[in-house]
Design a protein around this motif. Structure first.
Motif, PDB file in Angstrom:
ATOM      1  N   ALA A 146      88.486  82.822  -7.434  1.00  0.00           N
ATOM      2  CA  ALA A 146      87.064  83.176  -7.569  1.00  0.00           C
ATOM      3  C   ALA A 146      86.831  84.244  -8.643  1.00  0.00           C
ATOM      4  O   ALA A 146      85.725  84.345  -9.181  1.00  0.00           O
ATOM      5  CB  ALA A 146      86.517  83.645  -6.229  1.00  0.00           C
ATOM      6  N   GLU A 147      87.849  85.029  -8.958  1.00  0.00           N
ATOM      7  CA  GLU A 147      87.677  86.097  -9.940  1.00  0.00           C
ATOM      8  C   GLU A 147      87.898  85.640 -11.386  1.00  0.00           C
ATOM      9  O   GLU A 147      87.667  86.401 -12.320  1.00  0.00           O
ATOM     10  CB  GLU A 147      88.618  87.257  -9.616  1.00  0.00           C
ATOM     11  N   ASP A 166      95.292  88.009 -10.383  1.00  0.00           N
ATOM     12  CA  ASP A 166      95.885  88.363  -9.087  1.00  0.00           C
ATOM     13  C   ASP A 166      95.766  87.258  -8.034  1.00  0.00           C
ATOM     14  O   ASP A 166      95.496  87.532  -6.864  1.00  0.00           O
ATOM     15  CB  ASP A 166      95.276  89.659  -8.559  1.00  0.00           C
ATOM     16  N   LYS A 188      93.542  85.143  -7.421  1.00  0.00           N
ATOM     17  CA  LYS A 188      92.204  84.999  -6.820  1.00  0.00           C
ATOM     18  C   LYS A 188      91.392  84.097  -7.737  1.00  0.00           C
ATOM     19  O   LYS A 188      90.887  84.527  -8.770  1.00  0.00           O
ATOM     20  CB  LYS A 188      91.544  86.365  -6.655  1.00  0.00           C
ATOM     21  N   TRP A 207      95.855  82.113 -13.401  1.00  0.00           N
ATOM     22  CA  TRP A 207      95.668  82.505 -12.000  1.00  0.00           C
ATOM     23  C   TRP A 207      96.403  83.812 -11.716  1.00  0.00           C
ATOM     24  O   TRP A 207      95.909  84.687 -11.021  1.00  0.00           O
ATOM     25  CB  TRP A 207      96.168  81.364 -11.127  1.00  0.00           C
TER      26      TRP A 207
END
Length: 192
Positions: free
Chosen positions: A47-48, A43, A45, A39
């Motif tokens: 979803a990325e 950064d 995020k 994670w």
């Protein structure tokens, strides 16, 4: 001596349950720390994170947790828990993590784990910190409990040591302390 056997069995059960609790905490911390490493790499995020990395994590984390448990057992990290942990424990943790780093490098390289290398390094560092925290948390909790117990039991008491009253002065001195305006606790009495 059935009473002694029962007491010994109870202590064994307590020791085994404590080891199981620490092992469970180790597994949870490894899984969480390596996920935080992944994670962190993206950064924070979620979803990325690419689906192949999530799949690589979920496919390999159980094996990695098992490897951690085996290495921890080899370095006797489950032998000295719940007693005063010291520098020897820290050195064993450092040694275990050096072995885990080497195993991780060879394992991830030859096994072809689909995870970013940086997330593995960050996960290893987070895992090291959490392992040290788990091992020293009991000592910290016990120290805090002792301080709290001392403060609650000694609240308002002043320690008093009677010197030179002799054997005959013990009872009158005790009576005087019990009737004193302040709460006094007799911590010593010398017979001079």
């Amino acid at each position: 001596m059935p009473c002694l056997d029962k007491k010994r069995d109870t202590k064994k059960i307590e020791a085994v349950s404590k080891v199981c609790l620490i092992a469970l905490l180790d597994v949870l911390s490894v899984a969480i720390c390596y996920f935080f490493g992944l994670w962190f790499r993206f950064d924070f995020k979620f979803a990325e994170i690419y689906p192949m990395f999530i799949e690589g994590y979920t496919n390999n984390i159980a094996l990695w947790c098992a490897i951690h448990l085996v290495v921890f057992a080899l370095f006797r990290l489950y032998n000295s828990i719940w007693v005063f942990v010291g520098t020897s424990e820290v050195f064993r943790i450092i040694g275990a993590y050096i072995v885990l780093a080497v195993v991780g490098v060879f394992g991830f390289h030859f096994y072809g784990v689909a995870l970013p290398r940086s997330s593995c390094v960050v996960g290893l560092v987070f895992s090291f910190v959490s392992t040290v925290a788990i091992r020293f948390s009991y000592r910290l909790i016990r120290t805090a409990q002792m301080k709290i117990n001392h403060m609650t039991h000694a609240a308002g008491l002043k320690n008093v040591m009677i010197i030179g009253a002799g054997g005959i002065g013990d009872h009158p001195t005790f009576m005087a302390l019990s009737l004193a305006a302040e709460a006094l606790k007799k911590i010593g009495f010398t017979l001079t």
